[in-house]
Design an enzyme around this catalytic site. Sequence first.
Site, PDB file in Angstrom:
ATOM      1  N   HIS A   1       0.817  -1.223   0.000  1.00 26.75           N
ATOM      2  CA  HIS A   1       0.000   0.000   0.000  1.00 26.75           C
ATOM      3  C   HIS A   1       0.844   1.263   0.000  1.00 26.75           C
ATOM      4  CE1 HIS A   1      -4.015  -1.843   0.700  1.00 26.75           C
ATOM      5  NE2 HIS A   1      -3.232  -2.857   0.977  1.00 26.75           N
TER       6      HIS A   1
ATOM      7  N   ASP B   1       3.721   9.436  -0.917  1.00 24.04           N
ATOM      8  CA  ASP B   1       2.527   8.706  -0.499  1.00 24.04           C
ATOM      9  C   ASP B   1       2.282   7.553  -1.468  1.00 24.04           C
ATOM     10  OD1 ASP B   1       0.287   8.240   1.076  1.00 24.04           O
ATOM     11  OD2 ASP B   1      -0.327  10.339   1.053  1.00 24.04           O
TER      12      ASP B   1
END
Length: 474
Positions: free
Chosen positions: A154, A362
């Site tokens: 992720h 991110d």
Amino acid sequence: MGRLVVVSNRTANLTKKTQAGGLTVGIVDALKSQDGLWMGWDGRISEDISAPKQEKYDNVTTLTTSLTPEEHEKYYLGFSNKVLWPAFHYRLDLMDYRTEFADCYASVNERFAATLAPQLKQDDVIWVHDYHMIPMAAKLRQKGCGNKIGFFLHIPFPSIDVFSAVPRHEWLRSCLLQYDLIGFQTVNDVQNFHRYLKEHSDADIISPELVRVDGRTIHIGHFPIGIDVKQFAQTSSKPDDTVELERIRRKMLKRFQIISADRLDYSKGLPHRIKAFRKFLDLYPEYQGHAEYLQIASPSREDVTAYGDIKSELEQLAGAVNGKFADFNWAPIQYINRSIARSKLAPLFKSSLIGLITPLRDGMNLVAKEYVAAQDDADPGILILSKFAGAAEELSEALIVNPYDINDVAQAIQKAATMPLAERQLRHRKLLKRVTEHDAQWWQREYLDALLGKTERPQLIHQFTKHSPIHLTT
Ligand code: F6P
């Protein structure tokens, strides 16, 4: 396909009617349709880990265990969040490596695998999530598990120099190569992994998306995670009196709101963002008294020192901006250091002219997608997005900025504040289309189809032209 078995550090509370976050939404849907089993940490810290808990909700079974205080310190806070998290977010300066962290990380994965293995059936398909669980396939394979096992990361996969600075990176690589499918969020992550394998492994690399090792074939792909667009859009449209009152107040006073919502994490670039907002007020003084910046920063991993440091820095920076610019009837920054319910967050996104999402790094950033989903088609706000968020690969019609460049961000705020309605609508239409196409359900279907070999995935590497300029034609 047999059952779907998911392994992740945290599991969700399945008694809740609606789930927050793409990971949970996507996974719960997949689990429900496959009589699934979800294994993970129950969120508790206890010396008593002797009996894992098994519970059933609808047709989904959860298998959970607590962490001992030592495991919590060395596996969760230690190797996961003081080594892998900072390194994968390009903060080698914050990496705090200790041998006992890595040993405990391996042993927690071993314990989870030993708990799970006896429950597995031959045709189960196993989907392992995120950086806490990289060794899971290797541990299961050692116990004779020949099932299909997929992994999804992720967070970003960093560039070759950064990953090879992580102690025991060779071991992590060999663990990754025990999976049948390694999924990343972005093309950039796939390329980083490919470059690393080329330099640091003997694997037979057929293409960035296909590798052979020890007679096994490993597929690699990017699967940008999405949100439940419909649900978030509906939540944003539910009337909320306090949000509505604020919106009317701003309208009457010719003010507009800029919104950001993040976990309070050093990877999110919050101090840079406050500095950029301050620069904006300096460069464009006509906005003093008119621009209001609402920063929601939910507390996170507070036992890790770097998180406490960022909290103090932020409080000081926000205080300084308010001290310099505020008036008796206007404060430029509202800083909230706690979580806000999604039922409030969604209408707040809708009523904000600018979504300022500028992480330094991110994996994806689902807040960016939520901001898009919450907008009113007739009068949409504008998303300012960091080029270092995974979401920037898909959301090129946002105003893409370099979060390290304070001037760049300040100018983007000014551009957003003056953008004509027609341009806002056009950008929004394109963004919403992409966010809707690649929602949470699409993500889990794409991933599981690829893991099961149901789809010959096209070479996706060139699908997105990174940060391509937008052509404003209808
Ligand atoms: O991928 C990062 C992530 O695991 C997210 O899924 C989640 O929102 C966040 O970090 C939560 O972190 P933690 O489990 O450490 O509280």
